[in-house]
Design a protein around this motif. Structure first.
Motif, PDB file in Angstrom:
ATOM      1  N   ARG A  60      33.782   5.075   3.046  1.00 16.58           N
ATOM      2  CA  ARG A  60      34.452   3.826   2.674  1.00 16.58           C
ATOM      3  C   ARG A  60      33.837   2.635   3.404  1.00 16.58           C
ATOM      4  O   ARG A  60      33.563   1.597   2.805  1.00 16.58           O
ATOM      5  CB  ARG A  60      35.955   3.908   2.985  1.00 16.58           C
ATOM      6  CG  ARG A  60      36.761   2.751   2.386  1.00 16.58           C
ATOM      7  CD  ARG A  60      38.017   2.454   3.182  1.00 16.58           C
ATOM      8  NE  ARG A  60      37.712   1.953   4.510  1.00 16.58           N
ATOM      9  CZ  ARG A  60      37.314   0.709   4.786  1.00 16.58           C
ATOM     10  NH1 ARG A  60      37.141  -0.166   3.814  1.00 16.58           N
ATOM     11  NH2 ARG A  60      37.061   0.345   6.027  1.00 16.58           N
ATOM     12  N   MET A  63      30.430   1.771   1.993  1.00 14.02           N
ATOM     13  CA  MET A  63      30.594   1.044   0.732  1.00 14.02           C
ATOM     14  C   MET A  63      30.945  -0.412   1.001  1.00 14.02           C
ATOM     15  O   MET A  63      30.405  -1.325   0.369  1.00 14.02           O
ATOM     16  CB  MET A  63      31.712   1.681  -0.113  1.00 14.02           C
ATOM     17  CG  MET A  63      31.270   2.742  -1.062  1.00 14.02           C
ATOM     18  SD  MET A  63      32.567   3.110  -2.257  1.00 14.02           S
ATOM     19  CE  MET A  63      33.780   3.889  -1.217  1.00 14.02           C
ATOM     20  N   VAL A  74      32.224  -3.610  -6.292  1.00  9.93           N
ATOM     21  CA  VAL A  74      32.949  -2.339  -6.285  1.00  9.93           C
ATOM     22  C   VAL A  74      34.304  -2.592  -6.923  1.00  9.93           C
ATOM     23  O   VAL A  74      35.154  -3.274  -6.352  1.00  9.93           O
ATOM     24  CB  VAL A  74      33.109  -1.780  -4.852  1.00  9.93           C
ATOM     25  CG1 VAL A  74      33.852  -0.440  -4.893  1.00  9.93           C
ATOM     26  CG2 VAL A  74      31.748  -1.614  -4.182  1.00  9.93           C
ATOM     27  N   TYR A  77      37.296   2.929  -6.566  1.00 10.69           N
ATOM     28  CA  TYR A  77      36.643   4.061  -5.916  1.00 10.69           C
ATOM     29  C   TYR A  77      37.684   5.086  -5.478  1.00 10.69           C
ATOM     30  O   TYR A  77      38.875   4.783  -5.339  1.00 10.69           O
ATOM     31  CB  TYR A  77      35.816   3.606  -4.702  1.00 10.69           C
ATOM     32  CG  TYR A  77      36.645   3.400  -3.444  1.00 10.69           C
ATOM     33  CD1 TYR A  77      36.831   4.437  -2.514  1.00 10.69           C
ATOM     34  CD2 TYR A  77      37.263   2.173  -3.173  1.00 10.69           C
ATOM     35  CE1 TYR A  77      37.602   4.255  -1.381  1.00 10.69           C
ATOM     36  CE2 TYR A  77      38.028   1.985  -2.041  1.00 10.69           C
ATOM     37  CZ  TYR A  77      38.191   3.041  -1.142  1.00 10.69           C
ATOM     38  OH  TYR A  77      38.970   2.858  -0.017  1.00 10.69           O
ATOM     39  N   GLN A  86      33.077   6.082  -8.078  1.00 10.68           N
ATOM     40  CA  GLN A  86      33.036   4.623  -7.946  1.00 10.68           C
ATOM     41  C   GLN A  86      32.866   4.018  -9.328  1.00 10.68           C
ATOM     42  O   GLN A  86      32.195   4.611 -10.186  1.00 10.68           O
ATOM     43  CB  GLN A  86      31.866   4.181  -7.067  1.00 10.68           C
ATOM     44  CG  GLN A  86      32.015   4.548  -5.621  1.00 10.68           C
ATOM     45  CD  GLN A  86      30.680   4.879  -4.998  1.00 10.68           C
ATOM     46  OE1 GLN A  86      29.854   5.547  -5.584  1.00 10.68           O
ATOM     47  NE2 GLN A  86      30.471   4.400  -3.801  1.00 10.68           N
ATOM     48  N   LEU A  88      31.253   0.631 -10.564  1.00  9.95           N
ATOM     49  CA  LEU A  88      30.421  -0.445 -10.029  1.00  9.95           C
ATOM     50  C   LEU A  88      29.979  -1.391 -11.139  1.00  9.95           C
ATOM     51  O   LEU A  88      29.756  -0.962 -12.271  1.00  9.95           O
ATOM     52  CB  LEU A  88      29.189   0.137  -9.335  1.00  9.95           C
ATOM     53  CG  LEU A  88      29.444   1.183  -8.237  1.00  9.95           C
ATOM     54  CD1 LEU A  88      28.128   1.775  -7.755  1.00  9.95           C
ATOM     55  CD2 LEU A  88      30.216   0.567  -7.073  1.00  9.95           C
ATOM     56  N   LEU A 155      23.879   4.034   0.011  1.00  9.21           N
ATOM     57  CA  LEU A 155      25.157   4.630   0.401  1.00  9.21           C
ATOM     58  C   LEU A 155      24.980   6.093   0.800  1.00  9.21           C
ATOM     59  O   LEU A 155      25.470   6.537   1.844  1.00  9.21           O
ATOM     60  CB  LEU A 155      26.154   4.528  -0.762  1.00  9.21           C
ATOM     61  CG  LEU A 155      27.468   5.302  -0.618  1.00  9.21           C
ATOM     62  CD1 LEU A 155      28.279   4.776   0.558  1.00  9.21           C
ATOM     63  CD2 LEU A 155      28.291   5.190  -1.913  1.00  9.21           C
TER      64      LEU A 155
END
Length: 400
Positions: A60, A63, A74, A77, A86, A88, A155
Motif C-alpha cells: 500500500r 502504491m 489509483v 485497490y 488495482q 489504474l 511497484l
C-alpha cells in the motif's frame, strides 16, 4: 498428418500490452498481480504459523509513493494474501503539463540509477540538470511516467526484493506478468470497483467494507471520518549538489544510511487524510471530460474523479452489496429505490447486480475487456477484433 478436432469457443491468445493500452492515451485498466508461493507471502504461513500480513502495508505504501510521481491515478485497490487488484488510469495529459525539471526529479526519485552507496541515491540538482539536457532520454522518461506497465514494474520489483531478503531466498516472487483488463465504460468501472473493494468480504476475511483493511473502500471510509496517516509521497525537491557533497565528506556512512532510512518512512514529513493519495471518487459535474485537472499538492497525479457518485452513494451500494452473499437472483422488491436508481443510471440491471459482482470471474474472468456489451463491441471494432470473451454472457446483467 494430424487433424485438429475442435469443439467449443476458440481460445484467442492473450493480447500484448501495447494492444490493450498505451502510454499516449488515457485509459482505465484493472490489473491483477499474483504471487508464486501462495498465501504466506502476505498472509499467514499455515506451515509455520508466521504472519506476513504486514507486507500488505509495504504494498500500500509503495502504491502511495508511486502515485505521487507517476502520471497514473489509483482509482481502486485491494491487497490480498496472495494477490493484489488495482484499477489504474494513466494520465499522459497530466504528464504533458509537467516541466522538464519535474519529469526529471520524478523519474530519478523512483529510478536513481547505479550508485556506489545507498546514501547516494538521493537525486541532486546536478542529476536533474544532466537528465534535462538529454532530450531524447527525457522524452522516453516522460512517456514511461504515464505507462501502466512501468508503474507496475516500479511497484512489484522492490516488494519482491524486500520479501526475498527477509525470507533469505532468491527467485520469483510474482507469478509472471500482471493480468490486465481494459475498462471501457462507467457500468463496467462501477462493477469492477465493487468487485475489487469487496474482495476481502468475498474471501470471508471481513464481513463489512469497514473491516476491509488494505482496500480503497477502507481508505475512503476512514478518510471521510478524518483518519490521518504519515504520507509516503516522494519529496519532489532535488538535493543541492554542494550539500550532498558536504554530507558525504563530513557524515559517517552509517549515519547517512540511518538518516535515509528514517526519511523513507515519511519523506516529506507530512500527515495526510488516509485517502488523500487516491483519485477522488466523484467526477465534478461542471468540468469538461478532457480537462486534465492536474493535482498540485504532491500526493497524486490528478484531482479528477471517475464515477458520477458521491462517497455516500457509493458506500450505500457497497454496504448493500456486501450483504448479498447468498447465491440467487435478487427480486425487484428487495432492491431499495435509491440503489435501483443508481444502477439504472449507468445501465445495469439491478436484479442481476449481485450476480455480476459476486460472480465476476464467471462473466469477465477470462476477458481482456470489461463493460456493457455495446461498449465492448465498439472497442473490439476499434482494435480490429471480432468480439471479446464475456461480451455475450454479460448481456444479461445490463439494460439496453
Amino acid at each position: 498428418m494430424f487433424h485438429l478436432i475442435y469443439s467449443g469457443e476458440f481460445e484467442m491468445p492473450r493480447p500484448q500490452r501495447c494492444e490493450q493500452f498505451g502510454s499516449s492515451e488515457v485509459c482505465i485498466v484493472h490489473v491483477v498481480q499474483r504471487c508464486v508461493r501462495r498465501a504466506f507471502l502476505a498472509g499467514i504461513d499455515h506451515a509455520t504459523g508466521k504472519d506476513y500480513s504486514f507486507r500488505k502495508e509495504w504494498i500500500r505504501r509503495r502504491m502511495e509513493a508511486l502515485a505521487s510521481v507517476f502520471a497514473v491515478d489509483v482509482l481502486s485497490y485491494a491487497v490480498m494474501s496472495n494477490h493484489m487488484h488495482q484499477i489504474l488510469r494513466n494520465r499522459p495529459d497530466v504528464c504533458a503539463q509537467w516541466s522538464d525539471e519535474e519529469v526529471a526529479i520524478r523519474w530519478l526519485r523512483v529510478f536513481p540509477g547505479r550508485r556506489l552507496e545507498e546514501h547516494l541515491a538521493e537525486p541532486t540538482e546536478n542529476d536533474v540538470k544532466t537528465l534535462v539536457r538529454d532530450k531524447e532520454r527525457l522524452a522516453e522518461v516522460r512517456q514511461r511516467l504515464s505507462d501502466i506497465s512501468w508503474f507496475m514494474r516500479a511497484l512489484a520489483e522492490p516488494i519482491a526484493r524486500m520479501a526475498n531478503k527477509q525470507d533469505e531466498c532468491t527467485g520469483r516472487f510474482w507469478e509472471g506478468r500482471f493480468k490486465a483488463q481494459r475498462i471501457v465504460d462507467e457500468a463496467g468501472l462501477l462493477a469492477c470497483s465493487m468487485y475489487v473493494d469487496l474482495n476481502p468480504v468475498r474471501a470471508a476475511i471481513a464481513e463489512t467494507p469497514e473491516e476491509c483493511v488494505h482496500t480503497s473502500a477502507y481508505d475512503r471510509i476512514e478518510g471521510s471520518k478524518g483518519g490521518m496517516i504519515s504520507s509516503a509521497a516522494f519529496d519532489l525537491k532535488p538535493i543541492p549538489t554542494e550539500e550532498a557533497a558536504r554530507k558525504i565528506r563530513e557524515t559517517p556512512v552509517e549515519a547517512l544510511r540511518g538518516e535515509r532510512k528514517a526519511k523513507r518512512r515519511n519523506p516529506t514529513g507530512r500527515r495526510i487524510r488516509r485517502d488523500g493519495w487516491l483519485s477522488p471518487l466523484r467526477l465534478k459535474p461542471d468540468m469538461l471530460s478532457d480537462q486534465p485537472e492536474a493535482h498540485t499538492g504532491g500526493l497524486r497525479s490528478s484531482d479528477k474523479g471517475f464515477l458520477h457518485l458521491s462517497l455516500k452513494q457509493y458506500k450505500r451500494l457497497l454496504d448493500w452489496t456486501a450483504k448479498r452473499t447468498e447465491n440467487g437472483t435478487t427480486s425487484v422488491q428487495e432492491i431499495p429505490k435509491a440503489i435501483a436508481k443508481t444502477l439504472a443510471e449507468v445501465g445495469i440491471d439491478a436484479a442481476m447486480w449481485r450476480d455480476l459482482v459476486w460472480d465476476w470471474q464467471k462473466y469477465f474472468g477470462k476477458s481482456v475487456c470489461v463493460g456493457r456489451p455495446e461498449s465492448m463491441r465498439e472497442h473490439a471494432e476499434q482494435t480490429d477484433r471480432h468480439h471479446y470473451r464475456g461480451q455475450a454472457l454479460g448481456k444479461a446483467c445490463f439494460t439496453a
